[in-house]
Scaffold this motif. Structure first.
Motif, PDB file in Angstrom:
ATOM      1  N   LEU A  84      20.691 -15.211  14.352  1.00 56.87           N
ATOM      2  CA  LEU A  84      19.741 -14.383  13.609  1.00 56.87           C
ATOM      3  C   LEU A  84      19.996 -12.900  13.854  1.00 56.87           C
ATOM      4  N   VAL A  85      20.286 -12.549  15.112  1.00 62.27           N
ATOM      5  CA  VAL A  85      20.541 -11.141  15.441  1.00 62.27           C
ATOM      6  C   VAL A  85      21.796 -10.641  14.725  1.00 62.27           C
ATOM      7  N   LEU A  86      22.837 -11.467  14.676  1.00 66.98           N
ATOM      8  CA  LEU A  86      24.089 -11.047  14.033  1.00 66.98           C
ATOM      9  C   LEU A  86      23.945 -10.948  12.514  1.00 66.98           C
ATOM     10  N   VAL A  87      23.086 -11.779  11.932  1.00 65.12           N
ATOM     11  CA  VAL A  87      22.892 -11.753  10.472  1.00 65.12           C
ATOM     12  C   VAL A  87      21.980 -10.600  10.049  1.00 65.12           C
ATOM     13  N   PHE A  88      21.096 -10.172  10.944  1.00 68.84           N
ATOM     14  CA  PHE A  88      20.061  -9.189  10.618  1.00 68.84           C
ATOM     15  C   PHE A  88      20.605  -7.914   9.945  1.00 68.84           C
ATOM     16  N   PRO A  89      21.671  -7.278  10.459  1.00 69.48           N
ATOM     17  CA  PRO A  89      22.154  -6.040   9.826  1.00 69.48           C
ATOM     18  C   PRO A  89      22.555  -6.210   8.366  1.00 69.48           C
ATOM     19  N   PHE A  90      23.023  -7.416   7.979  1.00 67.59           N
ATOM     20  CA  PHE A  90      23.427  -7.644   6.589  1.00 67.59           C
ATOM     21  C   PHE A  90      22.216  -7.657   5.650  1.00 67.59           C
ATOM     22  N   LEU A  91      21.032  -7.917   6.200  1.00 66.20           N
ATOM     23  CA  LEU A  91      19.830  -8.026   5.370  1.00 66.20           C
ATOM     24  C   LEU A  91      19.106  -6.700   5.193  1.00 66.20           C
ATOM     25  N   LEU A  92      19.518  -5.679   5.949  1.00 62.41           N
ATOM     26  CA  LEU A  92      18.765  -4.422   5.954  1.00 62.41           C
ATOM     27  C   LEU A  92      19.171  -3.469   4.844  1.00 62.41           C
ATOM     28  N   GLN A  93      20.118  -3.862   4.014  1.00 63.21           N
ATOM     29  CA  GLN A  93      20.522  -3.069   2.836  1.00 63.21           C
ATOM     30  C   GLN A  93      20.944  -1.648   3.233  1.00 63.21           C
ATOM     31  N   GLY A  94      21.638  -1.515   4.381  1.00 64.19           N
ATOM     32  CA  GLY A  94      22.130  -0.209   4.794  1.00 64.19           C
ATOM     33  C   GLY A  94      21.055   0.761   5.252  1.00 64.19           C
ATOM     34  N   ASN A  95      19.886   0.249   5.602  1.00 64.53           N
ATOM     35  CA  ASN A  95      18.778   1.115   6.040  1.00 64.53           C
ATOM     36  C   ASN A  95      19.063   1.618   7.467  1.00 64.53           C
ATOM     37  N   THR A  96      19.555   2.853   7.581  1.00 66.67           N
ATOM     38  CA  THR A  96      19.955   3.376   8.889  1.00 66.67           C
ATOM     39  C   THR A  96      18.753   3.652   9.796  1.00 66.67           C
ATOM     40  N   TYR A  97      17.620   3.983   9.192  1.00 70.37           N
ATOM     41  CA  TYR A  97      16.427   4.246  10.004  1.00 70.37           C
ATOM     42  C   TYR A  97      15.971   2.980  10.731  1.00 70.37           C
ATOM     43  N   VAL A  98      15.939   1.865  10.020  1.00 73.04           N
ATOM     44  CA  VAL A  98      15.540   0.600  10.648  1.00 73.04           C
ATOM     45  C   VAL A  98      16.561   0.189  11.714  1.00 73.04           C
ATOM     46  N   LEU A  99      17.842   0.407  11.409  1.00 72.50           N
ATOM     47  CA  LEU A  99      18.866   0.097  12.413  1.00 72.50           C
ATOM     48  C   LEU A  99      18.679   0.944  13.670  1.00 72.50           C
ATOM     49  N   HIS A 100      18.339   2.221  13.470  1.00 70.95           N
ATOM     50  CA  HIS A 100      18.077   3.093  14.622  1.00 70.95           C
ATOM     51  C   HIS A 100      16.908   2.545  15.454  1.00 70.95           C
ATOM     52  N   LEU A 101      15.848   2.120  14.771  1.00 74.39           N
ATOM     53  CA  LEU A 101      14.698   1.550  15.491  1.00 74.39           C
ATOM     54  C   LEU A 101      15.105   0.322  16.311  1.00 74.39           C
ATOM     55  N   LEU A 102      15.961  -0.505  15.719  1.00 78.94           N
ATOM     56  CA  LEU A 102      16.388  -1.726  16.416  1.00 78.94           C
ATOM     57  C   LEU A 102      17.264  -1.395  17.627  1.00 78.94           C
ATOM     58  N   VAL A 103      18.129  -0.381  17.503  1.00 80.16           N
ATOM     59  CA  VAL A 103      18.961   0.021  18.651  1.00 80.16           C
ATOM     60  C   VAL A 103      18.068   0.515  19.793  1.00 80.16           C
ATOM     61  N   ILE A 104      17.126   1.403  19.467  1.00 82.13           N
ATOM     62  CA  ILE A 104      16.233   1.938  20.499  1.00 82.13           C
ATOM     63  C   ILE A 104      15.375   0.816  21.096  1.00 82.13           C
ATOM     64  N   SER A 105      14.914  -0.107  20.252  1.00 78.10           N
ATOM     65  CA  SER A 105      14.109  -1.238  20.753  1.00 78.10           C
ATOM     66  C   SER A 105      14.902  -2.066  21.750  1.00 78.10           C
ATOM     67  N   GLN A 106      16.164  -2.295  21.448  1.00 77.77           N
ATOM     68  CA  GLN A 106      16.989  -3.097  22.355  1.00 77.77           C
ATOM     69  C   GLN A 106      17.232  -2.368  23.685  1.00 77.77           C
ATOM     70  N   LEU A 107      17.437  -1.060  23.613  1.00 80.51           N
ATOM     71  CA  LEU A 107      17.626  -0.307  24.865  1.00 80.51           C
ATOM     72  C   LEU A 107      16.350  -0.325  25.702  1.00 80.51           C
ATOM     73  N   TYR A 108      15.201  -0.202  25.037  1.00 84.15           N
ATOM     74  CA  TYR A 108      13.938  -0.286  25.780  1.00 84.15           C
ATOM     75  C   TYR A 108      13.725  -1.695  26.338  1.00 84.15           C
ATOM     76  N   ALA A 109      14.215  -2.704  25.623  1.00 87.51           N
ATOM     77  CA  ALA A 109      14.104  -4.073  26.149  1.00 87.51           C
ATOM     78  C   ALA A 109      14.892  -4.209  27.455  1.00 87.51           C
ATOM     79  N   VAL A 110      16.070  -3.582  27.518  1.00 86.85           N
ATOM     80  CA  VAL A 110      16.857  -3.613  28.761  1.00 86.85           C
ATOM     81  C   VAL A 110      16.118  -2.883  29.879  1.00 86.85           C
ATOM     82  N   LEU A 111      15.523  -1.727  29.548  1.00 89.02           N
ATOM     83  CA  LEU A 111      14.766  -0.979  30.556  1.00 89.02           C
ATOM     84  C   LEU A 111      13.573  -1.795  31.050  1.00 89.02           C
ATOM     85  N   ALA A 112      12.901  -2.468  30.125  1.00 89.81           N
ATOM     86  CA  ALA A 112      11.751  -3.285  30.519  1.00 89.81           C
ATOM     87  C   ALA A 112      12.203  -4.464  31.388  1.00 89.81           C
ATOM     88  N   LEU A 113      13.342  -5.055  31.055  1.00 88.06           N
ATOM     89  CA  LEU A 113      13.864  -6.144  31.892  1.00 88.06           C
ATOM     90  C   LEU A 113      14.211  -5.624  33.290  1.00 88.06           C
TER      91      LEU A 113
END
Length: 389
Positions: A84-113
């Motif tokens: 699902l994670v690998l397919v997700f970028p193909f569904l976002l229709q090139g929306n760079t803002y949403v991709l940015h949110l997902l990158v930051i979310s993942q980095l915060y997930a690492v910090l929280a872990l």
């Protein structure tokens, strides 16, 4: 195993179907929440999420069935989630803002872990995770800008430097407990930020600019990815890198949780005096928790620096540490999946609330309080350890 647990256990087929359905449903919910702009629809999605939490709160058997299904299908759940994670970028229709949110979310997930090792596993309140994040970012940025060192070597170097600072922070913390220990970590974070703000070689308040992007097999992470003729924005490079870091973090977290180290941390969390009486070296395991937290936070800081290409002291304030701690508490302390969900939710929500302008943080705080009222133990609470035999 109790009779209640026996009744909650599903067969292999139903457990598999439940895991796939839940992960797919969660991905669809996240996609709609990120892509929709209509507020009535967003509100409906929030109500749906709160309703699901209330249902699980009132029907403990359903919650146990879900937890048991994921325990039965560990490999399947990880594989399907990865798909699902690998397919997700193909569904976002090139929306760079949403991709940015997902990158930051993942980095915060690492910090929280990273913080979860201390706060969740060992009950050590640490408000300096943001400082370790900054140490990693600044170390890698300075090495790359002044000595031209490769991103991958910077990744290791920054982790080692942050780990050293983690040990140094742990030394004074060993002489304090609870709220006093928290005050020491707060002071450490503030002092470090002020030092970065005043040193000329760190760029002072202007920060560092032009941090180079990583390269891998002659592919620069600043370039788009082309898959079967379909071009994806350059943010996908960091999206995949951050996801790989989450996978490594989850594996490390599971290995530590199931080892004697994790057991010792849980013993410290329950009763430090009793743990010491059982022969557990309290000082060593506390120091180790500080080091592991700093090590992982530095990884996230290094990726962040190369992703945004510009860092300043304002990126690593005390507020960052408070936000990370809130993610751990809301997600569920000492629960890996819960912490990741908490990080995603609390990163995305403030961005969606921007429509409310000045009232954004007020509404955000109200939502966090509401979630803690509905689920005081976190979105996915910690589980008791189970042993065979």
């Amino acid at each position: 195993m109790t009779m209640a647990n026996q009744s909650a256990r599903l067969g292999p087929g139903r457990a598999t179907a439940l895991v796939v359905a839940l992960e797919t449903g969660l991905a669809i919910w996240l996609y709609l929440f990120l892509m929709l702009e209509s507020w009535p629809l967003l509100l409906a999605l929030l109500v749906l999420g709160v309703g699901a939490l209330l249902y699980m709160q009132r029907h403990q058997a359903a919650e146990r069935a879900i937890i048991d299904s994921f325990a039965q299908c560990k490999v399947l759940s990880m594989v399907w989630m990865s798909v699902l994670v690998l397919v997700f970028p193909f569904l976002l229709q090139g929306n760079t803002y949403v991709l940015h949110l997902l990158v930051i979310s993942q980095l915060y997930a690492v910090l929280a872990l990273a913080l979860n090792f201390q706060l969740g596993s060992a009950n050590i309140p640490n408000f300096a995770t943001g400082a370790s994040y900054g140490i990693g970012a600044y170390t890698s940025a300075l090495l790359a800008l002044h000595w031209g060192i490769s991103f991958w070597w910077c990744l290791l170097a920054s982790a080692m430097v942050a780990t050293l600072f983690g040990f140094l922070l742990g030394i004074p913390c060993m002489r304090t407990r609870n709220s006093y220990l928290a005050l020491v970590t707060i002071a450490f974070g503030i002092v470090l930020q002020q030092l970065i703000n005043n040193f000329s070689w760190t760029g002072g308040p202007n920060g560092l600019v032009g941090i180079p992007a990583p390269t891998l097999f002659d592919h620069s992470f600043a370039d788009p990815i082309v898959v079967f003729g379909h071009s994806l924005p350059s943010q996908v490079n960091f999206y995949l890198l951050a996801f790989a870091l989450i996978v490594v973090s989850v594996i490390v977290a599971r290995l530590l949780h199931n080892s004697r180290v994790g057991l010792a941390w849980n013993a410290l969390r329950t009763d430090e005096l009793a743990a010491s009486a059982q022969g557990i070296n309290v000082t060593w395991y506390k120091m180790l928790a500080f080091a592991v937290d700093a090590f992982m936070a530095a990884f996230a800081g290094t990726i962040y620096a190369s992703y945004v290409t510009y860092i300043s002291p304002d990126n690593f304030t005390f507020l960052v540490s408070v936000t990370i701690m809130t993610m751990v508490i809301v997600g569920g302390m000492d629960n890996v999946l819960g912490v990741i969900l908490g990080a995603f939710l609390l990163t995305v929500l403030p961005e969606k609330f921007r429509i409310f302008s000045d009232y954004r943080l007020l509404i955000y705080a109200a939502v966090v309080i509401l979630m803690l009222i509905v689920r005081p133990q976190g979105l996915i609470p910690k589980q008791l350890r189970r042993y065979k035999g």
